[in-house]
Design a protein around this motif. Structure first.
Motif, short mmCIF file in Angstrom:
data_model
loop_
_atom_site.label_atom_id
_atom_site.label_comp_id
_atom_site.label_asym_id
_atom_site.label_seq_id
_atom_site.Cartn_x
_atom_site.Cartn_y
_atom_site.Cartn_z
N ASP A 13 0.85 -1.18 0.00
CA ASP A 13 0.00 0.00 0.00
C ASP A 13 0.89 1.24 0.00
O ASP A 13 1.20 1.80 1.05
CB ASP A 13 -0.94 -0.01 1.20
N HIS A 14 1.30 1.63 -1.19
CA HIS A 14 2.26 2.72 -1.32
C HIS A 14 1.70 4.04 -0.83
O HIS A 14 2.42 4.84 -0.24
CB HIS A 14 2.72 2.84 -2.77
N ARG A 18 9.42 -4.02 -23.38
CA ARG A 18 9.21 -4.19 -21.94
C ARG A 18 8.42 -3.00 -21.41
O ARG A 18 8.69 -1.86 -21.78
CB ARG A 18 10.56 -4.23 -21.22
N PRO A 19 7.47 -3.25 -20.51
CA PRO A 19 6.74 -2.12 -19.92
C PRO A 19 7.69 -1.30 -19.05
O PRO A 19 8.52 -1.85 -18.34
CB PRO A 19 5.66 -2.80 -19.07
N THR A 20 7.57 -0.02 -19.15
CA THR A 20 8.41 0.87 -18.36
C THR A 20 7.61 2.09 -17.94
O THR A 20 6.51 2.32 -18.43
CB THR A 20 9.68 1.28 -19.15
N VAL A 24 12.32 5.61 -15.96
CA VAL A 24 12.66 4.89 -14.74
C VAL A 24 13.45 3.65 -15.15
O VAL A 24 13.06 2.95 -16.09
CB VAL A 24 11.38 4.51 -13.97
N PRO A 25 14.58 3.35 -14.49
CA PRO A 25 15.40 2.21 -14.91
C PRO A 25 14.61 0.91 -14.96
O PRO A 25 13.80 0.62 -14.08
CB PRO A 25 16.48 2.14 -13.83
N TYR A 32 4.86 1.84 -10.79
CA TYR A 32 3.88 2.81 -11.25
C TYR A 32 2.93 3.22 -10.12
O TYR A 32 2.64 4.40 -9.94
CB TYR A 32 3.08 2.25 -12.43
N ARG A 33 2.46 2.23 -9.35
CA ARG A 33 1.55 2.55 -8.24
C ARG A 33 2.21 3.45 -7.20
O ARG A 33 1.58 4.36 -6.67
CB ARG A 33 1.04 1.26 -7.58
#
Length: 174
Positions: free
Chosen positions: A4-5, A112-114, A149-150, A161-162
């Motif tokens: 839970d960020h 790749r998703p980034t 973002v690396p 992302y969250r």
């Protein structure tokens, strides 16, 4: 570690994302292999082969293995997210304040998703200058200017992302 960020950021915690350990595992295997080859050359050769064996055993055995084990135990910090300070990305110009981030996007880079931080023009210039100073070639992020973002972060892109979206939303709503 809590997923839970938003709650963690609201408590004032800094969320850290570290490098994945997969690459270091392969480096450790390579170091062990070359150290063994070096030890074999020490016992079975003379002259130049013995010197090569010493070099392999010292470099890969006494230097490479401990450094690799250390990197496995303590992976490099790739990114930090803080509600108060903003985002710190490895190789960037330092903390990027939330006011310098226009939005957080999901993109695809090399299949790749980034995650890409869309920065204000001033922040983008600082980001590009820091990359140039580090000797990197500055390329435009997918979808336009931004800070990528690396992709070597050990967490899933959705988790990253969250965390960024929670921090950006908390800053915007404050």
């Amino acid at each position: 570690m809590s997923k839970d960020h938003a709650a963690r950021l609201a408590r004032g915690e800094t969320i850290e994302f570290r490098a994945a350990r997969t690459g270091m595992t392969f480096v450790l295997l390579i170091c062990v292999g070359f150290a063994i080859i070096g030890l074999c050359l020490l016992g079975g050769g003379d002259g130049l082969l013995r010197m090569l064996g010493v070099a392999l055993a010292v470099f890969f055995g006494l230097v490479g293995i401990p450094v690799t084990v250390w990197r496995l135990l303590r992976p490099a910090l790739e990114m930090s997210v803080s509600a108060e300070r903003g985002v710190l990305v490895d190789g960037g110009p330092g903390w990027i304040d939330w006011s310098q981030i226009e939005r957080v996007d999901r993109e695809v880079l090399a299949a790749r998703p980034t995650i890409v931080l869309r920065l204000t023009p001033q922040a983008q210039e600082r980001w590009d200058d820091a990359r140039r100073d580090a000797g990197e070639v500055v390329e435009q992020a997918p979808g336009g200017p931004g800070a990528v973002v690396p992709q070597t972060i050990g967490a899933a892109p959705d988790d990253v992302y969250r965390a960024l979206a929670a921090g950006f939303t908390a800053w915007r709503d404050a």
